[in-house]
Design an enzyme around this catalytic site. Structure first.
Site, mmCIF file in Angstrom:
data_model
loop_
_atom_site.group_PDB
_atom_site.id
_atom_site.type_symbol
_atom_site.label_atom_id
_atom_site.label_comp_id
_atom_site.label_asym_id
_atom_site.label_seq_id
_atom_site.Cartn_x
_atom_site.Cartn_y
_atom_site.Cartn_z
ATOM 1 C CE LYS A 175 3.241 -4.082 5.349
ATOM 2 N NZ LYS A 175 2.263 -3.385 4.533
ATOM 3 C CD GLU A 235 -1.581 -4.710 4.665
ATOM 4 O OE1 GLU A 235 -1.775 -4.883 3.465
ATOM 5 O OE2 GLU A 235 -0.442 -4.654 5.182
ATOM 6 C CD GLU A 287 3.894 -0.194 4.326
ATOM 7 O OE1 GLU A 287 4.113 -1.421 4.289
ATOM 8 O OE2 GLU A 287 3.033 0.371 3.624
ATOM 9 C CG ASN A 335 -7.847 -14.173 -10.739
ATOM 10 O OD1 ASN A 335 -8.595 -13.520 -10.026
ATOM 11 N ND2 ASN A 335 -6.551 -13.920 -10.841
ATOM 12 N N GLY A 336 -10.933 -13.033 -11.915
ATOM 13 C CA GLY A 336 -11.297 -11.784 -12.552
ATOM 14 C C GLY A 336 -12.743 -11.425 -12.283
ATOM 15 C CG HIS A 352 -4.038 21.605 11.898
ATOM 16 N ND1 HIS A 352 -4.316 22.948 12.047
ATOM 17 C CD2 HIS A 352 -2.687 21.513 11.750
ATOM 18 C CE1 HIS A 352 -3.186 23.638 11.975
ATOM 19 N NE2 HIS A 352 -2.182 22.791 11.803
ATOM 20 C CB CYS A 385 -9.140 -16.522 -7.597
ATOM 21 S SG CYS A 385 -10.641 -15.624 -7.149
#
Length: 622
Positions: A499, A502, A495, A100-101, A518, A2
């Protein structure tokens, strides 16, 4: 996750808080809220949705008052509703808090507080903190003193007592109607920064919310607390041990966190990479003397060179950078290297032998899982090195030494320039070790020369953005993709798939190309996009064989290849070319088209590229 911002000064707090929230929205955008003190009147406005929704709630009149707190949320406990939005009040309505947490023992505390007569109005763990502070302030921390001068001390002590009961992580800021010219903030695990202005103070989760007002800042450490009033500030531990805080300069300007005419931060940050890589290499690549200088680790160079094993840890994109580094370090420095998910490291029994060094990678320097892995490694006796971007961050302070990326602030949730910066730094580290262990000066110089060309080569790779946009539009309706690479390009495949997932919400898998047959080859159907990262390298011929296997099954092949490779056109439906470089450095270039591919696919599908659903930039909760 947050975003927190708080203000005490002589200006109206509301516009400063709202502007700060906008600069922190990448940290979470499920809901938002603001609380402002106008004398002893506590005004609270909250809204589900984006900060723009909160602004509509505020209307043109807004809130008066020069002290306030605000919050933009990434939901953990409780759905992203108005009732669960921060700030939260205690049950008397006199104390407000942003947090935040995650408080791990909140359920036990909530049950106890209910027994003490507290009422709750949300599903969050944060409301427990507000009521715990209230309980100590109004019931236990009076000391027989009713004078106004004692209220600050009583509230401060109530916060300390409340925090002593909490298990988990927090960054909090507290205001109270009984003391309207006071801010109290504390942190354990979640970052907080105090900005020092001219007669004003701003507390925030990130320097992005501060830099418009001041360049002077104090980065609170873990288990530290700051009390701010009209006369100044005091820093201490949560256990009330005074601390002489170090005032640091925020290293970037406001212009670095603006979009500069780009539609999205991600587009800007992709386009910035020639410059950010040049900044990352500047002062480190000595072309005149053919040397690499890494000042942040030079005092430990003997221990690093004599290391028996490297352990690299990170999360998400940083973990992918670590995988590339494993290949590069073992090839160039001939030093055994293993890569761990930071989120898994401390939950097993990792073997840390004498001579082990842990490298922790984090853009923000605050990633909670990576920080926990760092602390576990330190507790077991490992020397620790940090590869981070944010100056003054927790990981930067807690590692024994480290190397900053110097790529500038990264606002887009999907990391781009930080990844290429991480690859550059880790490549320099590999060469730094290799030269001191066994590498010849001639070979060393060839890598230095190749690294120096990378920024210009990225510029060349970026020139294909229009072609990549057209390809993305052609294939973005396909819901399943494969990304395949061998050797150094396998982590790049991971990666590239990440991307795409996301920001475009397309299901994608990254795999070693040889592993396709395989099992995953069963997924290939006609029209399915299969992205091969296949520059000319030691495994090029093997990649050609894999291309043929996919082509025979009707998959649509998109290849990332080396400039001048006409042969690959016989197999691929679309090709994105990158300049040639040494094999160990190729990932810095081959990832560029994949960043653009994901970006343009997300735009074509109509998604909010900078604020993808369910994600936040800095992961500071487990």
């Amino acid at each position: 996750m947050c975003g927190i911002v708080a203000y005490l000064g002589d200006k109206r707090a509301e516009p400063i808080l709202i502007e700060g929230l906008k600069r922190l929205e990448y940290r979470g955008y499920d809901s938002a809220g603001i609380a402002v003190l106008n004398n002893s009147d506590l005004q609270l406005v909250r809204s589900a949705g984006r900060i723009s929704d909160l602004e509509q709630r505020l209307g043109k009149a807004g809130l008066d008052g020069t002290v306030g707190i605000a919050h933009t949320r990434w939901a953990t406990h409780g759905a992203p509703t108005e009732a669960n939005a921060h700030p939260h009040l205690d049950h008397t309505g006199r104390i407000a808090i942003v947090h935040n947490g995650i408080i791990e023992n909140f359920a036990t505390l909530k049950t106890w507080l209910k027994g003490e007569g507290c009422r709750f109005f949300s599903d969050t763990d944060t409301e427990v903190i507000a009521n715990l502070i209230s309980h100590f302030f109004y019931n236990q921390v009076r000391g027989g003193a009713a004078a106004e001068s004692s209220v600050e001390a009583r509230l401060e002590q109530a916060v300390r007592l409340a925090l002593g009961e909490l298990e988990g992580t927090f960054g909090i800021t507290v205001i109270c109607r009984d003391k309207p010219d006071l801010l109290i903030a504390a942190r354990r695990g979640s970052p907080l920064i105090l900005g020092l202005g001219d007669g004003e103070y701003i507390i925030a989760s990130d320097a992005a919310a501060i830099v418009q007002h001041t360049k002077q800042a104090i980065y609170l450490g873990d288990n530290e607390m700051v009390v701010v009033n009209r006369d100044g500030y005091r820093t201490s531990t949560i256990d009330n041990v005074a601390i002489k805080a170090k005032i640091e300069q925020i290293e970037y300007s406001l212009e670095r966190i603006e979009r500069a005419g780009f539609e999205h931060y991600m587009a800007k940050e992709i386009a910035e990479q020639p410059q950010t890589l040049a900044d990352c290499l500047s002062g480190r690549l000595d072309l005149r003397n053919k040397e690499i200088h890494l000042g942040g680790i030079s005092h430990l160079s003997r221990e690093i060179v004599r290391a028996r094993k490297l352990i690299i840890t990170g999360c998400g994109t940083a973990w992918h950078a670590g995988l590339v580094a494993e290949y590069v370090i073992e090839q160039l420095a001939q030093l055994p290297t293993e890569v761990d998910y930071a989120s898994e490291f401390r939950y097993r029994n990792p073997i840390i032998e004498d001579g082990s060094i842990m490298i922790v990678i984090s853009q923000s320097g605050e990633t909670i899982d990576t920080l926990a892995a760092l602390r576990e490694a330190k507790a077991r006796g490992a020397l620790t090195l940090g590869v981070v971007n944010s100056v003054g961050s927790t990981i930067a302070r807690e590692t024994d030494a480290g190397i900053y990326l110097h790529v500038g602030p990264e606002i887009g949730v999907a990391s781009t320039k930080a990844f290429t910066g991480q690859l550059a730094v880790l490549s320099m580290l590999a060469l730094y070790i290799a030269r001191r262990r066994h590498m010849s000066q001639q070979r060393y110089e060839s890598y230095i020369e190749a690294l120096s060309k990378i920024p210009r080569q990225i510029t060349t790779a970026l020139e294909q953005t229009e072609h990549i946009r057209q390809v993305a539009q052609e294939y973005c309706h396909q819901e399943n993709w494969l990304f395949l690479g061998r050797g150094y390009q396998f982590p790049v495949a991971l990666e590239g798939a990440l991307k795409l997932k996301e920001i475009s919400y397309i299901h994608a898998e990254g795999l070693p190309a040889a592993e396709m047959k395989h099992g995953p080859i069963a997924l290939i159907t006609p029209e399915m996009p299969v992205v091969f990262i296949a520059p000319r390298c030691s495994q090029y011929e093997k990649q050609i064989g894999n291309l043929e296997e996919v082509k025979a099954r009707g998959g649509k092949i998109i290849a990332v290849a080396t400039e001048g490779d006409d042969r690959i056109k016989d197999y691929a439906d679309q090709v994105f070319f990158v300049p040639d470089t040494l094999e160990e450095l190729q990932p810095i270039l081959t990832v560029i088209p994949l960043q653009l591919l994901a970006y343009h696919a997300a735009v074509a599908r109509g998604h909010d590229v900078d604020k993808p659903r369910n994600l936040a930039k800095s992961v500071t909760v487990e």
